[in-house]
Design an enzyme around this catalytic site. Structure first.
Site, PDB file in Angstrom:
ATOM      1  N   LYS A   1       0.844  -1.209   0.000  1.00 50.18           N
ATOM      2  CA  LYS A   1       0.000   0.000   0.000  1.00 50.18           C
ATOM      3  C   LYS A   1       0.876   1.255   0.000  1.00 50.18           C
ATOM      4  O   LYS A   1       2.075   1.167   0.267  1.00 50.18           O
ATOM      5  CB  LYS A   1      -0.906  -0.022   1.233  1.00 50.18           C
ATOM      6  CG  LYS A   1      -0.144  -0.140   2.543  1.00 50.18           C
ATOM      7  CD  LYS A   1      -1.019  -0.652   3.676  1.00 50.18           C
ATOM      8  CE  LYS A   1      -0.227  -0.684   4.972  1.00 50.18           C
ATOM      9  NZ  LYS A   1      -0.929  -1.416   6.035  1.00 50.18           N
TER      10      LYS A   1
ATOM     11  N   ARG B   1     -10.190  -0.989  14.842  1.00 51.60           N
ATOM     12  CA  ARG B   1      -9.967  -0.082  13.727  1.00 51.60           C
ATOM     13  C   ARG B   1     -10.797  -0.536  12.537  1.00 51.60           C
ATOM     14  O   ARG B   1     -11.720   0.141  12.123  1.00 51.60           O
ATOM     15  CB  ARG B   1      -8.468  -0.068  13.407  1.00 51.60           C
ATOM     16  CG  ARG B   1      -8.029   1.012  12.482  1.00 51.60           C
ATOM     17  CD  ARG B   1      -6.557   0.938  12.207  1.00 51.60           C
ATOM     18  NE  ARG B   1      -6.169  -0.287  11.482  1.00 51.60           N
ATOM     19  CZ  ARG B   1      -4.978  -0.514  10.965  1.00 51.60           C
ATOM     20  NH1 ARG B   1      -4.023   0.385  11.113  1.00 51.60           N
ATOM     21  NH2 ARG B   1      -4.715  -1.627  10.314  1.00 51.60           N
TER      22      ARG B   1
ATOM     23  N   TYR C   1      16.257  30.399   6.357  1.00 49.34           N
ATOM     24  CA  TYR C   1      15.137  31.130   6.939  1.00 49.34           C
ATOM     25  C   TYR C   1      15.362  31.366   8.429  1.00 49.34           C
ATOM     26  O   TYR C   1      15.769  30.458   9.157  1.00 49.34           O
ATOM     27  CB  TYR C   1      13.841  30.343   6.737  1.00 49.34           C
ATOM     28  CG  TYR C   1      13.362  30.379   5.304  1.00 49.34           C
ATOM     29  CD1 TYR C   1      13.046  31.588   4.691  1.00 49.34           C
ATOM     30  CD2 TYR C   1      13.251  29.209   4.567  1.00 49.34           C
ATOM     31  CE1 TYR C   1      12.615  31.624   3.365  1.00 49.34           C
ATOM     32  CE2 TYR C   1      12.812  29.235   3.242  1.00 49.34           C
ATOM     33  CZ  TYR C   1      12.498  30.450   2.653  1.00 49.34           C
ATOM     34  OH  TYR C   1      12.078  30.491   1.355  1.00 49.34           O
TER      35      TYR C   1
HETATM   36  C1  LIG Z   1       0.002  -2.172   6.698  1.00 53.22           C
HETATM   37  C2  LIG Z   1      -0.450  -3.505   7.130  1.00 53.22           C
HETATM   38  C3  LIG Z   1       0.468  -4.554   7.273  1.00 53.22           C
HETATM   39  C4  LIG Z   1       1.971  -4.358   7.212  1.00 53.22           C
HETATM   40  O1  LIG Z   1       2.406  -3.822   8.440  1.00 53.22           O
HETATM   41  P1  LIG Z   1       3.951  -3.485   8.749  1.00 53.22           P
HETATM   42  O2  LIG Z   1       3.919  -3.031  10.157  1.00 53.22           O
HETATM   43  O3  LIG Z   1       4.344  -2.404   7.813  1.00 53.22           O
HETATM   44  O4  LIG Z   1       4.722  -4.730   8.522  1.00 53.22           O
HETATM   45  C5  LIG Z   1      -0.039  -5.808   7.525  1.00 53.22           C
HETATM   46  N1  LIG Z   1      -1.380  -6.021   7.683  1.00 53.22           N
HETATM   47  C6  LIG Z   1      -2.281  -5.014   7.594  1.00 53.22           C
HETATM   48  C7  LIG Z   1      -3.721  -5.308   7.781  1.00 53.22           C
HETATM   49  C8  LIG Z   1      -1.844  -3.730   7.328  1.00 53.22           C
HETATM   50  O5  LIG Z   1      -2.734  -2.722   7.267  1.00 53.22           O
END
Ligand SMILES: *Cc1c(COP(=O)(O)O)cnc(C)c1O
Length: 325
Positions: free
Chosen positions: A16, A110, A226
């Site tokens: 993602k 969540r 700045y």
């Molecule tokens: C983003 C996500 C992961 C990966 O998590 P990491 O901490 O980056 O390894 C795995 N499972 C779900 C449901 C996620 O949302």
């Protein structure tokens, strides 16, 4: 490494947010070559982009179908939805149904179906491949991990499914009890160190370089950037570097940080600008306009130095950075 740490479990990949900012077009083909066959994205736009690189049935959309249109798109494309609620289960069945995944919320509160809803007829009607849950605090020691593991196991007995999946990157480091059939690492694939057990095993994979735009000499009393936060106490040579917070090199990265040139430390001076930073060239007087410097991007150290999480340091990387691998 992650695959080896979880025995017979397959290693999937969270891809993602454009592979946590590093680029789907670079990372996904590499993961496919390494044998990965299960890819997780957050939403349907990401899934569509990913489908240029992997077969639709290898893609899972974590947010699931929120509207009938998304359920129809899933059905037509062959991309698999993760069902997170009774509402989503009904949307999916109405769109024609077929193989899907199920997210069970075992305590992160969540996204995912509540354990008390798992025996609902709408869930029982699903054709579930992976029944998964997500750990809230896998990067910490405490009672939460074991509690979620126990509740997850209990839920698995109440729902028909083919495969089981619980561990993210940190979860893999918690040991074999957490491995099940399929793991879902994200951060560790991109060089992040989610738990101390992964230190020395997960290597930095993304390196950033930035170009020297200009060099100049300062007199004692000259101020840099700045608000003139750095003031030279003696004559010195400095360089202006082409990277700034719009590229994901945040202001929080400023204080105490240093760029590198052939192993020599070039401390940052003053505030990070949108497109530029200024560094002290005292240790590398040979640096000239057009040279490239190494941007400090060891995620663990960068997170400690800036108090920005490793996840955020990756996902804020800007579109102006170009891949040169
Ligand atoms: C983003 C996500 C992961 C990966 O998590 P990491 O901490 O980056 O390894 C795995 N499972 C779900 C449901 C996620 O949302």
């Amino acid at each position: 490494m992650l695959d080896r740490m979880s025995g017979d479990a397959g290693a999937g990949a969270a891809v993602k947010a454009d592979c946590y900012g590093l680029g789907v077009s670079i990372c996904v083909p590499t993961l496919v070559e390494a044998g990965c066959r299960n890819f997780f994205v957050a939403n349907w736009d990401e899934a569509e982009e990913l489908s240029h690189y992997v077969a639709p049935e290898q893609i899972a959309v974590l947010q699931g179908p929120v509207t009938p249109q998304e359920a129809d798109f899933a059905k037509a494309s062959g991309i698999l939805p993760v069902i997170n609620s009774i509402h989503q289960a009904k949307l999916w069945t109405k769109a024609g149904g077929g193989t899907c995944h199920l997210m069970i919320d075992t305590g992160i509160n969540r996204l995912g179906i509540a354990p008390s809803d798992i025996s609902d007829p709408a869930i029982a009607a699903l054709d579930i491949d992976v029944a998964m849950s997500h750990l809230a605090s896998a990067d910490e020691d405490g009672p939460m991990n074991a509690r979620q593991l126990a509740l997850y196991r209990e839920c698995l007995g109440s729902v028909r499914h083919k495969r089981e999946s619980l561990a993210n990157s940190a979860g893999i480091a918690l040991g074999m009890d957490y491995a099940f059939d399929l793991t879902r690492p994200g951060l560790a694939l991109y060089g992040g160190i989610a738990r101390p057990e992964l230190e020395g095993r997960i290597k930095q994979v993304a390196y950033i370089k930035a170009c020297v735009l200009q060099t100049r000499s300062l007199k004692a009393g000259d101020a840099v950037g700045y608000n003139g936060e750095f003031v030279a106490s003696e004559p010195m040579r400095v360089g202006t570097i082409s990277i700034g917070y719009a590229d994901g090199f945040l202001r929080a990265r400023g204080p105490g940080e240093a760029f590198m040139f052939e192993g020599k430390r070039l401390p940052l001076l003053g505030k990070v600008s949108m497109d530029m930073v200024v560094v002290d060239l005292a240790h590398a007087p040979e640096v000239k306009e057009g040279d490239w410097l190494d941007v400090p991007f060891d995620l663990l150290n960068a997170a400690r130095q800036s108090s920005v999480s490793q996840y955020e340091l990756l996902t804020v990387l800007g579109r102006r950075l170009r891949h040169w691998s």
